[in-house]
Design an enzyme around this catalytic site. Structure first.
Site, mmCIF file in Angstrom:
data_model
loop_
_atom_site.group_PDB
_atom_site.id
_atom_site.type_symbol
_atom_site.label_atom_id
_atom_site.label_comp_id
_atom_site.label_asym_id
_atom_site.label_seq_id
_atom_site.Cartn_x
_atom_site.Cartn_y
_atom_site.Cartn_z
ATOM 1 N N ARG A 51 -8.880 13.716 0.296
ATOM 2 C CA ARG A 51 -9.455 15.041 0.486
ATOM 3 C C ARG A 51 -9.700 15.640 -0.895
ATOM 4 N NH1 ARG A 51 -6.033 16.885 -2.357
ATOM 5 N NH2 ARG A 51 -6.896 18.893 -1.835
ATOM 6 N N GLY A 52 -10.334 16.824 -0.917
ATOM 7 C CA GLY A 52 -10.741 17.399 -2.200
ATOM 8 C C GLY A 52 -12.185 16.994 -2.450
ATOM 9 N N ALA A 53 -13.004 17.979 -2.819
ATOM 10 C CA ALA A 53 -14.452 17.752 -2.872
ATOM 11 C C ALA A 53 -14.874 16.544 -3.724
ATOM 12 C CB ALA A 53 -15.133 19.035 -3.344
ATOM 13 N N ARG A 88 -17.212 15.116 6.919
ATOM 14 C CA ARG A 88 -16.730 16.478 6.658
ATOM 15 C C ARG A 88 -17.935 17.328 6.232
ATOM 16 N NH1 ARG A 88 -11.253 17.483 3.567
ATOM 17 N NH2 ARG A 88 -11.384 19.381 4.820
ATOM 18 N N GLN A 198 -1.512 21.835 1.389
ATOM 19 C CA GLN A 198 -1.874 20.983 0.242
ATOM 20 C C GLN A 198 -1.191 21.451 -1.046
ATOM 21 O OE1 GLN A 198 -4.044 22.166 2.479
ATOM 22 N NE2 GLN A 198 -5.868 20.910 2.672
ATOM 23 N N ASP A 239 -15.286 23.822 -3.084
ATOM 24 C CA ASP A 239 -15.901 22.729 -2.331
ATOM 25 C C ASP A 239 -17.422 22.819 -2.338
ATOM 26 O OD1 ASP A 239 -13.058 23.190 -1.172
ATOM 27 O OD2 ASP A 239 -13.634 21.123 -0.655
ATOM 28 N N ASN A 249 -14.248 27.759 -0.837
ATOM 29 C CA ASN A 249 -13.043 26.959 -1.142
ATOM 30 C C ASN A 249 -12.055 27.094 0.017
ATOM 31 O OD1 ASN A 249 -11.593 25.271 -3.051
ATOM 32 N ND2 ASN A 249 -10.201 26.976 -3.337
ATOM 33 N N LYS A 250 -10.945 26.449 -0.115
ATOM 34 C CA LYS A 250 -9.930 26.406 0.942
ATOM 35 C C LYS A 250 -9.620 27.797 1.491
ATOM 36 C CE LYS A 250 -8.533 23.528 2.431
ATOM 37 N NZ LYS A 250 -9.057 22.926 3.667
#
Ligand code: MRU
Length: 362
Positions: A51-53, A88, A198, A239, A249-250
């Protein structure tokens, strides 16, 4: 960055196979798995083994490369772009990497595609490491300036924009690692980042593994700490950043930006240029926000008293949950964007001045 003193990336090729850290089990277990075929890559992205862009983009590139070795036909190329793109919806690096792979491979004869795809996937990974290293070099003076003024620097970060979210260095964490290496007295407030935690599970783990001082806080504590002058700087990842500097973002990032603005705390966003979506201006209206399973809200995972990884329900069995995974912070709340080419204001002009070769002609 290092695990037990050993330099480690989040994805790598070894003995003709692609390996990743399966991040679902961090920090309790460091599980390294091989992704053998396209379906495994799609699952690994969709179910957040990775995960993570930036890492999502790098993984998709390797997924395309593995598929080209199995079937390099035009139909396979088109289908693979589609399958991996659907994994995603929010991080734009996924589309960026798939578009780059397709543009590189489509003009080649199928027989040449497997080798070319492998080289291009490796190039995407190596470039990501260098972009993030440069983000750190450009962000470092912000921390140096605070250290010169007051000694200890307290930085707050949200989610995990660290090295496991990229190929190496991280985005938001790159200035932190470089400040640590430079001997700056640094302390990081780590938001736990519900629902998937996370921050608690990955950011705390990686900072600890590298020896960076940090404290885990609940997502609700940030405003309180800012009111008391205990946060000098916020640095988060993104992201997808729009052409005018809105930052997706998150979930929870927006609340941190509001609290930072209310308390006069600088709010910076660290990003490599593949995270900019030049086709999108208004983040709120135009960026698709991923909705994930409500079970991520109703349940949490951790280590039980017997040392086993366990998942427990924390809400009534009949309570439904809604789980938007990202939010949009309007550009006005962002103090600056830390990129591989320097820091710019979160404005269309600021981004265009740094990236005249990437920004579309107006
Ligand atoms: O849902 P995730 O874990 O993929 O979300 C990750 C984030 O929101 C990160 O902060 C973002 O990708 C920036 S990564 C360098």
């Amino acid at each position: 960055m290092k695990i037990d003193g050993r330099p480690t990336r989040s994805i790598w090729a070894e003995d003709g196979q692609v390996r990743i850290i399966d991040q679902r089990w961090l920090p309790h277990e460091l599980r390294i798995v091989t992704l053998a075929d396209r379906a495994a890559f799609a699952t690994a992205i969709a179910e957040m083994w990775v995960r993570g862009a930036p890492l999502i983009g790098a993984t998709a590139a390797w997924g395309m490369a593995v598929q080209m070795a199995a079937d390099p036909s035009d139909a396979s190329l088109a289908e693979t772009w589609q399958i991996l793109h659907e994994t995603r919806p929010t991080a734009i690096n996924l589309r960026w990497a798939l578009d780059r792979m397709r543009a590189h491979l489509a003009p080649l004869p199928p027989v040449a595609r497997a080798a070319a795809a492998e080289a291009e996937a490796q190039a995407i990974c190596d470039e990501d490491v260098e972009l993030n290293r440069r983000i750190g070099a450009h962000g470092l003076p912000l921390l140096r300036a605070i250290a010169a003024r007051k000694g200890r620097v307290n930085v707050l970060t949200h989610c995990n924009a660290g090295w496991p979210a990229t190929v190496d260095w991280g985005t938001a964490t790159s200035p932190l690692y470089q400040a640590h290496e430079a001997g700056i007295d640094l302390h990081v407030w780590v938001d736990e980042t519900r629902p998937r935690n996370q921050g608690a599970q990955i950011t705390a783990w990686e900072l600890g593994a590298h020896g960076v001082a940090h404290s885990l806080i609940t997502d609700n504590a940030g405003g309180h700490l800012m009111q008391r002058g205990l946060v000098d700087l916020v640095i988060v990842g993104t992201d997808r950043t729009t052409a005018r500097g809105d930052v997706c973002n998150k979930i929870g990032t927006y609340l941190k930006a509001l609290a930072a603005r209310a308390n006069g705390v600088p709010f910076y966003v660290a990003l490599p240029s593949p995270t900019i979506d030049w086709r999108v201006t208004d983040g709120l209206a135009e960026i698709p926000i991923e909705t994930r399973d409500g079970a991520e809200v109703t349940h949490v995972q951790g280590l039980d008293d017997q040392g086993r990884i366990a998942r427990v329900r924390i809400s009534p069995a009949t309570t439904a949950a809604v789980n938007p995974a990202f939010d949009v912070t309007p550009a006005e709340l962002v103090t600056g964007l830390i990129t591989e080419r320097g820091i710019c204001p979160a404005t269309a002009e600021g981004l265009r001045a740094l990236f005249p070769d990437l920004a579309p002609m107006s």
